[in-house]
Motif scaffolding. Structure first.
Motif, short mmCIF file in Angstrom:
data_model
loop_
_atom_site.label_atom_id
_atom_site.label_comp_id
_atom_site.label_asym_id
_atom_site.label_seq_id
_atom_site.Cartn_x
_atom_site.Cartn_y
_atom_site.Cartn_z
N HIS A 88 -7.41 0.21 -9.75
CA HIS A 88 -8.62 1.00 -9.90
C HIS A 88 -9.06 1.08 -11.36
CE1 HIS A 88 -8.43 2.35 -5.71
NE2 HIS A 88 -7.13 2.44 -5.89
N LYS A 89 -10.35 1.20 -11.52
CA LYS A 89 -10.92 1.30 -12.86
C LYS A 89 -10.57 2.65 -13.48
CE LYS A 89 -14.78 -1.78 -11.75
NZ LYS A 89 -16.24 -1.89 -11.57
N ASN A 90 -10.62 2.69 -14.79
CA ASN A 90 -10.22 3.90 -15.53
C ASN A 90 -10.98 5.13 -15.08
OD1 ASN A 90 -8.38 2.44 -17.01
ND2 ASN A 90 -9.76 2.12 -18.75
N GLU A 91 -12.27 4.97 -14.79
CA GLU A 91 -13.08 6.13 -14.45
C GLU A 91 -12.76 6.67 -13.04
OE1 GLU A 91 -15.90 2.49 -13.91
OE2 GLU A 91 -14.21 3.12 -15.19
N PHE B 164 0.84 -1.20 0.00
CA PHE B 164 0.00 0.00 0.00
C PHE B 164 0.87 1.25 0.00
CE2 PHE B 164 -2.64 3.33 1.84
CZ PHE B 164 -3.80 3.18 1.10
N ARG B 165 1.88 1.24 0.83
CA ARG B 165 2.79 2.38 0.90
C ARG B 165 3.49 2.58 -0.44
NH1 ARG B 165 4.96 5.14 5.29
NH2 ARG B 165 6.92 6.19 4.84
N ARG B 166 3.86 1.51 -1.07
CA ARG B 166 4.57 1.58 -2.35
C ARG B 166 3.75 2.28 -3.42
NH1 ARG B 166 6.02 2.12 -6.77
NH2 ARG B 166 6.91 0.68 -8.27
N TYR B 167 2.44 2.00 -3.47
CA TYR B 167 1.62 2.51 -4.57
C TYR B 167 0.80 3.75 -4.22
CZ TYR B 167 2.89 -1.58 -7.23
OH TYR B 167 3.62 -2.52 -7.91
N TYR B 168 0.54 3.99 -2.95
CA TYR B 168 -0.32 5.13 -2.59
C TYR B 168 0.45 6.26 -1.89
CZ TYR B 168 -4.31 2.22 -3.78
OH TYR B 168 -5.22 1.44 -4.47
N VAL C 38 -8.20 8.95 -7.56
CA VAL C 38 -7.39 8.25 -6.56
C VAL C 38 -5.95 8.75 -6.60
CG1 VAL C 38 -6.51 6.02 -5.80
CG2 VAL C 38 -8.87 6.21 -6.60
N GLN C 39 -5.42 8.94 -7.79
CA GLN C 39 -4.05 9.45 -7.93
C GLN C 39 -3.93 10.85 -7.35
OE1 GLN C 39 -3.74 8.84 -12.23
NE2 GLN C 39 -2.08 7.36 -11.90
N LEU C 40 -4.90 11.70 -7.65
CA LEU C 40 -4.86 13.08 -7.16
C LEU C 40 -4.90 13.11 -5.63
CD1 LEU C 40 -5.09 16.18 -7.33
CD2 LEU C 40 -7.57 15.86 -7.55
N ASN D 35 -7.48 17.64 -11.05
CA ASN D 35 -7.12 16.34 -11.64
C ASN D 35 -5.63 16.09 -11.42
OD1 ASN D 35 -5.53 17.29 -14.14
ND2 ASN D 35 -7.47 18.43 -14.31
N TYR D 36 -5.25 14.84 -11.59
CA TYR D 36 -3.88 14.42 -11.27
C TYR D 36 -2.85 15.08 -12.18
CZ TYR D 36 0.13 11.33 -10.51
OH TYR D 36 1.38 10.84 -10.25
N ALA D 37 -3.17 15.21 -13.47
CA ALA D 37 -2.21 15.81 -14.40
C ALA D 37 -1.89 17.25 -14.02
CB ALA D 37 -2.76 15.74 -15.82
#
Length: 773
Positions: A452-455, A435-439, A460-462, A631-633
């Protein structure tokens, strides 16, 4: 030829035991080749935190885990003594920084204990025996602290003469004032302390220590230590630290009673002892004295150095070199692994077990990603702090011994429930690394599409990036309770709901209070078992060693967050929160929070047609094509990478409304802040609003021709653009986040106040629903 065992002696030694060597006649001399005393603030704070955590651990056990280990002291017995010195001297080859700092702690604790005794008003219900015992305990402890800092030479059968425990090469110790000559800062400090102890004064005012940097450092560090010890009895102070306050009720525990010196001499039977301790626990006015007394005892007896003593100076240097090239110690996870393997071998073998698979995941996320051992150690310590909170709702320090002990005890407790429970424990550790690695880590967030799904992945990234950039690692245990690695297939709605709630709480809490103000304690309260002291504000989200604790529903979690907000802010309404958020100097407190709030407020909004400088959402149809800022970008992109002031941070000579500088806060509030490409605001510095507006106009024109015209106008006014921004403009980039500034004619305090409230209001409108079901 000497035998190996005769080269040196190595013993574990407490400050008091070290002071009592050679019947208390031992002194320590810092040789000429040693550098000056220069221990950094971080080292002193770390020492204090480690000692406080060890002090708290005495409530759990009386074994090695309760001690605080500080490292090695290498001493060489000196043959050449000062002419009139009646003690025994050891040259300090290694450890002078620790040794000097410990002597300062002894002095500061002596001051604090004297002060607490003077301030304590003994209740009438405290009988004479109990009061006499406490006074004797304090007297005994004050003498022990004195011994840690000052030695004594017997000059006649009835008389002694003090000497500083620590001196430097330029000092001369003697058996009288005329034959003693102290020139170093530490010797003067300790000599002055000896006189203070013989006085009736409560506060120690050190004598002149000299004018060198070592004198300044020593004086400054003593003030720091005083300040740290002053927080010993302040429950609020602990909220923003990794430390746990010693609960006075713990004195009933057998291992804590060992910190007393005269308890068993004064109070002879168990029933009277229990009654005496109950009296102390009952009377809060005695708690500060008792806690200070016990911590002083812990310091004298349970802080441990490895004392290496030799007669051979060359051997001392060889030992020093060897001890300083041994590398980073094993992490707490690395010392747990053999225990897991041994357990599995007693079952049916380690190979092929879920435990082996879990450790493979751990190795992949730690060993293979952190080749530098120091970085791996730091990452592992951070991981275990959050894992302890996840598993038991426990506040755990980064002390390596404490972490090893926690993992060992928790694993053993899990194993008592059978192999499945033991394996579930190891799997939970593996999941924590995953979890720490990815979040938490930036490159991992980029790959969240695997869960996570595309939508949903962009949001989640943001939000994960925002939480990580806010350095709010204690939010991770909360999120981990609702996470599995197969969310994409089994459903992620609940996790998304919790992620939004955590982000909303973080925004609302930090914007209203400005600083962290105990926010870590709030996250701990969410995880802590809802039993014991303060249980009304503990919510029991921890998993439990056997992973059987009930998981709060997202709605209950939100109610818990709102209860914590209400407790901290007193009033939780949009109006009250907007007032606080708009008035705080958030630029100085959290620029990542400012970025998130400005982007969120402008998200799917349009510039107001009636009030220049602000955003409007009334009548604006929500669309991904309408100023899609949240948004994340955008969060990770270069366009709005830094927070900058509109009216300059430093007071300008001309060109700005003087009302903006009526105090030191307004200029740092939301209303006077803007997001720009990295390092761009430096191009216009403290130029007037008229010039700065030309700059903003050039960045926001909708057509290439108008943009070129504005750029030329800006350049003609003496404004230059950074290379980074020039490239953005050449690529046709338009910074629409600045659009509301285009119509502002005069930048003044009224505009700043209105704009700050506007940003806060729109941010509330976005994030409050995430927390309010």
């Amino acid at each position: 030829m000497k035998k190996a065992k005769d080269l040196f002696e190595a013993l574990a030694t407490s400050p008091l035991e070290m002071a009592m060597l050679e019947e208390g006649r031992v002194g320590f001399a810092i040789p000429e080749y040693q550098r000056q005393y220069d221990w950094a603030e971080a080292n002193i704070v770390r020492l204090y935190y480690d000692a406080l955590n060890g002090f708290a651990r005495t409530s759990e056990s009386g074994d090695a885990n309760a001690f605080t280990f500080l490292g090695t002291l290498i001493l060489v017995k000196e043959e050449n003594k000062e002419e009139d010195f009646g003690g025994l001297s050891f040259a300090v080859v290694d450890g002078q920084q620790r040794l000097t700092t410990l002597s300062l702690f002894a002095c500061a604790l002596s001051e604090a204990l004297r002060r607490q005794l003077e301030l304590t008003d003994f209740p009438s219900s405290v009988d004479a025996t109990l009061k006499k015992w406490l006074e004797e305990e304090v007297s005994e402890r004050l003498y022990a602290l004195y011994e840690c800092a000052v030695g004594s030479q017997r000059i006649s059968p009835k008389n002694t003469f003090p000497f500083p425990r620590i001196v430097r090469h330029e000092d001369s110790r003697g058996r009288s004032k005329p034959t003693s000559d102290y020139k170093s800062a530490i010797a003067r400090f300790l000599d002055g302390f000896a006189e203070y102890v013989d006085s009736e004064k409560t506060e120690y005012v050190p004598p002149s220590l000299g004018s060198g940097t070592d004198a300044e450092k020593l004086a400054g560090n003593y003030q720091l230590i005083r300040l740290l010890i002053g927080n010993l009895n302040d429950a609020d102070w602990y909220e923003d630290t990794e430390c746990e306050q010693f609960d006075i009720s713990w004195i009933q525990r057998a291992q804590c009673r060992t910190l007393f010196d005269r308890f068993f001499d004064f109070i002879k039977n168990d029933s009277d002892r229990n009654r005496a301790l109950d009296t102390i626990i009952k009377h809060e006015e005695l708690h500060c004295l008792m806690r200070t007394l016990l911590f002083a005892s812990y310091f004298c007896n349970c802080v441990v150095l490895t004392r290496v003593t030799t007669h051979d100076e060359s051997a001392a240097f060889d030992i020093f070199d060897a001890l300083n090239t041994t590398g980073e110690p094993l992490t707490a996870l690395e010392t747990l692994k053999p225990r897991v393997i041994n357990y599995e071998k007693k079952q049916h073998g380690y190979a092929g077990t879920p435990s082996e698979s879990a450790f493979a995941t751990i190795d992949h996320n730690l060993d293979q990603r952190f080749s530098d051992t120091a970085k791996k150690q730091a990452e592992t310590k951070d991981l275990i702090v959050t894992f302890a909170l996840y598993l038991e709702g426990k506040k755990l320090s980064k002390d390596l011994a404490a972490q090893r002990n926690f993992l060992r005890q928790s694993y053993d407790n899990a194993a008592k429930n059978g192999a499945n429970s033991a394996r579930q424990f190891v799997q939970a550790l593996a999941d924590a690394t995953q979890f720490r690695r990815y979040y938490w880590e930036r490159d991992g967030v980029e790959e969240l599409g695997r869960f996570h799904k595309n939508e949903n992945v962009d949001e989640v990234q943001l939000l994960s990036s925002f939480i990580a950039d806010m350095k709010t690692s204690l939010a991770l245990p909360i999120l981990s309770r609702y996470w599995t690695d197969d969310l994409k297939h089994k459903g992620e709605d609940r996790f998304l709901e919790v992620l939004k709630a955590v982000a909303a709480f973080l925004v609302l809490r930090r914007a209203a209070t400005g600083g962290t103000a105990g926010i870590d304690s709030d996250f701990r309260a969410i995880m802590a078992p809802s039993v014991g002291r303060g249980s009304s504000r503990k919510f029991g989200l921890c998993a439990g060693v056997d992973h059987t604790n009930e998981l709060l529903s997202p709605d209950k979690l939100k109610e818990a967050f709102k209860a914590l907000l209400t407790h901290k802010l007193k009033t939780l309404t949009k109006e009250s929160w907007v007032g606080m958020a708009a008035a705080n100097p958030l630029y100085e407190q959290s620029r990542e929070l400012v970025r998130f709030m400005i982007l969120t407020a402008a998200h799917q909004a349009m510039p107001s047609e009636t009030t220049p400088g602000i955003w409007n959402t009334d009548g604006v149809k929500a669309s991904v094509h309408t100023n899609n800022f949240r948004n994340y970008a955008t969060w990770r992109g270069k366009h709005y990478a830094t927070v900058e002031h509109i009216a300059p941070e430093t007071v300008p000579k001309h060109g700005w409304d003087t009302g903006l500088y009526k105090d030191s806060i307004l200029r740092h509030t939301l209303g006077n802040l803007v997001l720009l490409p990295a390092k761009e605001n430096s191009a216009i510095g403290s130029d007037s609003w008229e010039k700065k507006k030309k700059f903003y106009l050039a960045l926001t024109e909708t057509s290439a021709a108008d943009q070129d015209r504005r750029i030329e106008e800006a350049k003609a006014a003496g404004i230059s653009f950074s290379q980074n921004t020039t490239k953005l403009l050449q690529a046709g980039t338009r910074l629409s986040l600045l659009d509301p500034l285009r119509e502002v004619e005069f930048w003044n305090s009224e505009v700043v106040s209105a704009r700050g409230k506007n940003i806060a209001e729109l941010c509330w409108d976005h994030v409050w629903p995430w927390l309010n079901r």
